[in-house]
Scaffold this active site. Structure first.
Site, PDB file in Angstrom:
ATOM      1  N   CYS A 196      18.337  12.691  15.300  1.00 14.56           N
ATOM      2  CA  CYS A 196      17.582  13.809  15.873  1.00 14.56           C
ATOM      3  C   CYS A 196      16.316  13.251  16.536  1.00 14.56           C
ATOM      4  O   CYS A 196      16.041  12.046  16.472  1.00 14.56           O
ATOM      5  CB  CYS A 196      17.223  14.811  14.775  1.00 14.56           C
ATOM      6  SG  CYS A 196      16.022  14.173  13.576  1.00 14.56           S
ATOM      7  N   GLU A 233      17.918   8.197   8.115  1.00 14.30           N
ATOM      8  CA  GLU A 233      17.258   7.173   8.924  1.00 14.30           C
ATOM      9  C   GLU A 233      15.829   6.919   8.452  1.00 14.30           C
ATOM     10  O   GLU A 233      15.381   5.773   8.390  1.00 14.30           O
ATOM     11  CB  GLU A 233      17.206   7.592  10.405  1.00 14.30           C
ATOM     12  CG  GLU A 233      18.554   7.836  11.025  1.00 14.30           C
ATOM     13  CD  GLU A 233      18.960   9.307  11.019  1.00 14.30           C
ATOM     14  OE1 GLU A 233      19.485   9.780  12.045  1.00 14.30           O
ATOM     15  OE2 GLU A 233      18.751   9.981   9.994  1.00 14.30           O
ATOM     16  N   HIS A 245      15.379  12.423   6.094  1.00 13.59           N
ATOM     17  CA  HIS A 245      16.691  12.145   6.685  1.00 13.59           C
ATOM     18  C   HIS A 245      17.086  10.726   6.304  1.00 13.59           C
ATOM     19  O   HIS A 245      16.246   9.907   5.930  1.00 13.59           O
ATOM     20  CB  HIS A 245      16.636  12.280   8.200  1.00 13.59           C
ATOM     21  CG  HIS A 245      16.519  13.692   8.672  1.00 13.59           C
ATOM     22  ND1 HIS A 245      16.709  14.036   9.992  1.00 13.59           N
ATOM     23  CD2 HIS A 245      16.231  14.840   8.019  1.00 13.59           C
ATOM     24  CE1 HIS A 245      16.548  15.333  10.130  1.00 13.59           C
ATOM     25  NE2 HIS A 245      16.247  15.845   8.947  1.00 13.59           N
ATOM     26  N   CYS A 276      13.916  11.388  14.036  1.00 18.59           N
ATOM     27  CA  CYS A 276      14.387  10.065  13.633  1.00 18.59           C
ATOM     28  C   CYS A 276      14.341   9.078  14.796  1.00 18.59           C
ATOM     29  O   CYS A 276      13.948   7.920  14.619  1.00 18.59           O
ATOM     30  CB  CYS A 276      15.789  10.167  13.037  1.00 18.59           C
ATOM     31  SG  CYS A 276      15.790  11.055  11.458  1.00 18.59           S
TER      32      CYS A 276
END
Length: 156
Positions: free
Chosen positions: A82, A54, A52, A85
């Site tokens: 999420c 992040e 992701h 993360c």
């Protein structure tokens, strides 16, 4: 620079993700007013469910400072983080999390749950949501609308 300025940089990262066919989410990490890392979504192209925006930015920031802990840093991301993360941000000791669009399906900063408000956990970052939310949300909704249209065209 302001939160809006840094979120514009995160939006530029999201555009990079979109350009390579990934869900357009971008992230920027700032320490003492300086951008130390950026990242964008690449789970599809990297065959990595953890890639992701992040996580990519956290990895780059940790490398840049030579430490897996990132105290005093702010992470800007175009979509509400999420659980994965948010957990990584806690382990890194991120001081502030600033996000754009809310994620009503998997958001872990208030939409579905708020990990940073859980008193049982040992790290609590300041969370600011909704920065350039319209721009961030529009980039995502346009991407998915194009995907749906493309899918309809391929199946007709």
């Amino acid at each position: 620079m302001t939160d809006h300025d840094y979120m514009q940089l995160a939006l530029a990262q999201a555009a990079e993700a979109r350009a390579v066919g990934e869900v357009p989410v971008g992230a920027v990490i700032v320490k003492d007013g300086e951008v130390i890392a950026t990242g964008f979504n690449r789970p599809i192209s990297r065959h990595d469910p953890t890639h992701h925006a992040e996580i990519a930015a956290l990895r780059a920031a940790a490398t840049a400072v030579g430490n897996y802990r990132l105290p005093g840093c702010t992470l800007y991301v175009t979509l509400e983080p999420c659980v994965m993360c948010a957990g990584a941000m806690m382990h890194a000791r991120i001081a502030r999390v600033v996000f754009g669009a809310r994620d009503p399906k998997t958001g872990a900063c208030g939409s579905v749950l708020n990990l940073f408000a859980n008193t049982q956990l040992n790290h609590h970052a300041e969370v600011v949501g909704g920065v350039l939310a319209d721009e961030c949300g529009t980039m995502l909704s346009d991407f998915f609308a194009e995907r749906r249209q493309q899918s309809r065209t391929e199946h007709s």
